[in-house]
Design an enzyme around this catalytic site. Structure first.
Site, mmCIF file in Angstrom:
data_model
loop_
_atom_site.group_PDB
_atom_site.id
_atom_site.type_symbol
_atom_site.label_atom_id
_atom_site.label_comp_id
_atom_site.label_asym_id
_atom_site.label_seq_id
_atom_site.Cartn_x
_atom_site.Cartn_y
_atom_site.Cartn_z
ATOM 1 N N GLY A 11 0.826 -1.214 0.000
ATOM 2 C CA GLY A 11 0.000 0.000 0.000
ATOM 3 C C GLY A 11 0.855 1.258 0.000
ATOM 4 O O GLY A 11 2.082 1.213 -0.132
ATOM 5 N N PHE A 12 0.194 2.364 0.170
ATOM 6 C CA PHE A 12 0.843 3.686 0.109
ATOM 7 C C PHE A 12 1.937 3.810 1.185
ATOM 8 O O PHE A 12 3.140 3.928 0.874
ATOM 9 C CB PHE A 12 -0.269 4.734 0.258
ATOM 10 N N ILE A 13 1.555 3.727 2.435
ATOM 11 C CA ILE A 13 2.542 3.920 3.505
ATOM 12 C C ILE A 13 3.471 2.704 3.594
ATOM 13 O O ILE A 13 4.689 2.832 3.743
ATOM 14 C CB ILE A 13 1.836 4.169 4.866
ATOM 15 N N TYR A 175 -15.078 3.071 10.551
ATOM 16 C CA TYR A 175 -13.621 2.989 10.373
ATOM 17 C C TYR A 175 -12.927 3.372 11.682
ATOM 18 O O TYR A 175 -12.041 2.666 12.163
ATOM 19 C CB TYR A 175 -13.193 3.921 9.235
ATOM 20 N N LYS A 179 -10.465 1.149 14.259
ATOM 21 C CA LYS A 179 -9.092 1.526 14.645
ATOM 22 C C LYS A 179 -8.971 1.575 16.160
ATOM 23 O O LYS A 179 -7.958 1.161 16.728
ATOM 24 C CB LYS A 179 -8.724 2.868 14.011
HETATM 25 P P1 NAD Z 1 -3.419 1.406 1.573
HETATM 26 O O1 NAD Z 1 -4.805 0.976 1.235
HETATM 27 O O2 NAD Z 1 -2.618 2.028 0.489
HETATM 28 O O3 NAD Z 1 -2.610 0.190 2.181
HETATM 29 C C1 NAD Z 1 -3.245 -0.851 2.881
HETATM 30 C C2 NAD Z 1 -2.821 -2.159 2.245
HETATM 31 O O4 NAD Z 1 -3.465 -3.216 2.974
HETATM 32 C C3 NAD Z 1 -3.259 -2.303 0.780
HETATM 33 O O5 NAD Z 1 -2.143 -2.548 -0.030
HETATM 34 C C4 NAD Z 1 -4.218 -3.481 0.790
HETATM 35 O O6 NAD Z 1 -4.116 -4.293 -0.368
HETATM 36 C C5 NAD Z 1 -3.802 -4.231 2.050
HETATM 37 N N1 NAD Z 1 -4.906 -5.017 2.589
HETATM 38 C C6 NAD Z 1 -6.192 -4.629 2.748
HETATM 39 N N2 NAD Z 1 -6.909 -5.645 3.245
HETATM 40 C C7 NAD Z 1 -6.053 -6.685 3.407
HETATM 41 C C8 NAD Z 1 -6.209 -8.010 3.881
HETATM 42 N N3 NAD Z 1 -7.401 -8.472 4.266
HETATM 43 N N4 NAD Z 1 -5.122 -8.822 3.912
HETATM 44 C C9 NAD Z 1 -3.905 -8.355 3.506
HETATM 45 N N5 NAD Z 1 -3.708 -7.112 3.039
HETATM 46 C C10 NAD Z 1 -4.775 -6.293 2.992
HETATM 47 O O7 NAD Z 1 -3.559 2.387 2.819
HETATM 48 P P2 NAD Z 1 -2.504 3.381 3.488
HETATM 49 O O8 NAD Z 1 -2.993 4.750 3.226
HETATM 50 O O9 NAD Z 1 -1.129 2.989 3.129
HETATM 51 O O10 NAD Z 1 -2.766 3.072 5.025
HETATM 52 C C11 NAD Z 1 -1.967 2.152 5.765
HETATM 53 C C12 NAD Z 1 -2.542 2.054 7.176
HETATM 54 O O11 NAD Z 1 -2.539 3.342 7.796
HETATM 55 C C13 NAD Z 1 -3.984 1.573 7.230
HETATM 56 O O12 NAD Z 1 -4.140 0.759 8.360
HETATM 57 C C14 NAD Z 1 -4.784 2.849 7.398
HETATM 58 O O13 NAD Z 1 -6.016 2.608 8.043
HETATM 59 C C15 NAD Z 1 -3.843 3.669 8.254
HETATM 60 N N6 NAD Z 1 -4.027 5.109 8.132
HETATM 61 C C16 NAD Z 1 -3.746 5.731 6.953
HETATM 62 C C17 NAD Z 1 -3.922 7.106 6.859
HETATM 63 C C18 NAD Z 1 -3.626 7.853 5.579
HETATM 64 O O14 NAD Z 1 -3.836 9.073 5.553
HETATM 65 N N7 NAD Z 1 -3.151 7.213 4.523
HETATM 66 C C19 NAD Z 1 -4.373 7.835 7.961
HETATM 67 C C20 NAD Z 1 -4.649 7.157 9.149
HETATM 68 C C21 NAD Z 1 -4.452 5.802 9.220
#
Ligand code: NAD
Length: 343
Positions: A11-13, A175, A179
């Site tokens: 994913g992104f982060i 959501y 969390k």
């Molecule tokens: P993202 O969707 O880009 O990355 C999440 C990854 O999890 C994806 O690649 C997805 O394929 C994978 N995934 C989803 N369901 C899955 C499963 N059942 N089994 C295995 N993999 C699975 O999101 P992100 O923006 O990189 O966020 C990463 C984390 O940070 C998440 O937990 C998100 O809730 C949290 N978060 C993100 C933000 C933000 O601004 N981006 C803010 C607060 C919290």
């Protein structure tokens, strides 16, 4: 060299974190189901910063593409497991197959609005999935982890900036409730089994590879295509936008902390501690893209928070966290990446 399991690593982060861990000489096991939250090809590209080879980009069959992807990974120290977090047998196999020093749990279904539309699915992935992971860690004897939480747990908190000691028992989206549940389960496993952890509350992360559903990316795309952008409310809602490299530095600091200390359970804000209004964000995009936005004015959405703003004093004190990227610089970097993508 340590071995880290990064769930959601495509994913992104997670992909930025993977790059950072590899650059420090560590071994990374990326567990990602390439879920349908957005195009799996975007996630494939995330973990191949050199770009997706044409032979992979052309494949329309997801399984075939993922199988091929495993043959062109970014490093010999990088292992890709395209499994679902909720597949307990697959999880156990991974933990049995090598000695994992710590888990960084980022896999989740993100998004406030999507969670209101699909509450049961969000609960299944974010809550049950996290519990399965903790159970598997317990059985395998892995005692260190970090878990992605979110600023959304603060709900309608009126005290600004948001501090980790503020009460967070009024989540206003499913959501946010998932969390908060992760944080609670983290505490339980710390209390019962001594699994050390930090629950990291991220605040609206942005930068290159940002999820296509997030406002900055979505708005940039629509402005670029001369299409209307959905502009909810009067533009005064504020977000504490945090640049992805600063968040990754915070994750690395937290990892260092849990690895060096015994008996750790902490909740930590990883924000920027500076707010930017929706109007200012659109202005910033317009000037970085050199184009005017067309606004489609819509009423405020249920589940949306008025403002997020992190008190980062605790993160500064515990892990030396210090966000360094101004919004202007971060937006410029995002737009540079956006313009330079291969498709
Ligand atoms: P993202 O969707 O880009 O990355 C999440 C990854 O999890 C994806 O690649 C997805 O394929 C994978 N995934 C989803 N369901 C899955 C499963 N059942 N089994 C295995 N993999 C699975 O999101 P992100 O923006 O990189 O966020 C990463 C984390 O940070 C998440 O937990 C998100 O809730 C949290 N978060 C993100 C933000 C933000 O601004 N981006 C803010 C607060 C919290």
């Amino acid at each position: 060299m340590s071995t880290y399991l990064v769930t959601g690593g495509a994913g992104f982060i997670g992909s930025h974190l993977g790059d950072s861990l590899l650059a420090s000489g560590h071994r990374v096991i990326c567990l990602d189901s390439f879920s349908d939250s957005y195009d799996y090809r975007v996630k494939m590209r995330n973990i191949l910063p050199g770009g997706l080879p044409d032979s992979l980009a052309a494949l329309s069959d997801k399984e075939e593409a993922l199988a091929k992807l495993k043959r062109s990974l970014p490093s010999e120290r990088y292992r890709l497991e395209t499994v679902d977090l909720r597949d307990s047998e697959a999880l156990e196999r991974i933990f049995e197959s090598e000695c994992i020093d710590a888990v960084i749990h980022l896999a989740a279904l993100p998004g406030v609005r999507a969670s209101i539309e699909q509450p049961l699915l969000f609960d299944d992935v974010n809550v049950r999935g996290t519990l399965l992971l903790l159970e598997t860690m317990r059985k395998a004897g892995v005692r260190k982890w970090l878990c992605a939480s979110s600023s959304s747990v603060y709900g309608h908190n009126e005290k600004v900036p948001f501090s980790e000691s503020d009460p967070v028992d009024t989540p206003i989206s499913l959501y946010a409730a998932t969390k908060k549940s992760c944080e609670l389960m983290g505490y339980t496993y710390y209390h019962l089994y001594g699994i050390d952890g930090m629950m990291l509350r991220f605040f609206t992360v942005y930068g290159p590879r940002q999820r296509p559903d997030l406002a900055i990316h979505k708005f940039a795309r629509l402005i670029d295509q001369d299409r209307e952008i959905p502009f909810y409310g009067d533009g005064t809602t504020k977000r504490d936008y945090t640049y992805v490299e600063d968040v990754v530095a915070g994750i690395r600091g937290a990892l260092d902390y849990v690895e060096k200390h015994e008996s750790v359970y902490e909740v930590l804000n990883l924000g920027n501690s500076r707010t930017v209004s929706l109007t200012e964000m659109v202005d910033g995009l317009e000037s970085a893209l050199g184009k005017k936005a067309i606004l489609q004015r819509l009423p405020a959405q249920p589940g949306d928070m008025e403002m997020t703003c992190a008190d980062i004093g605790k993160a500064r004190r515990l892990i030396g966290y210090e966000p360094r990227t101004s919004f202007e610089e971060g937006i410029r970097n995002f737009v540079r990446w956006y313009g330079g993508r291969s498709s």
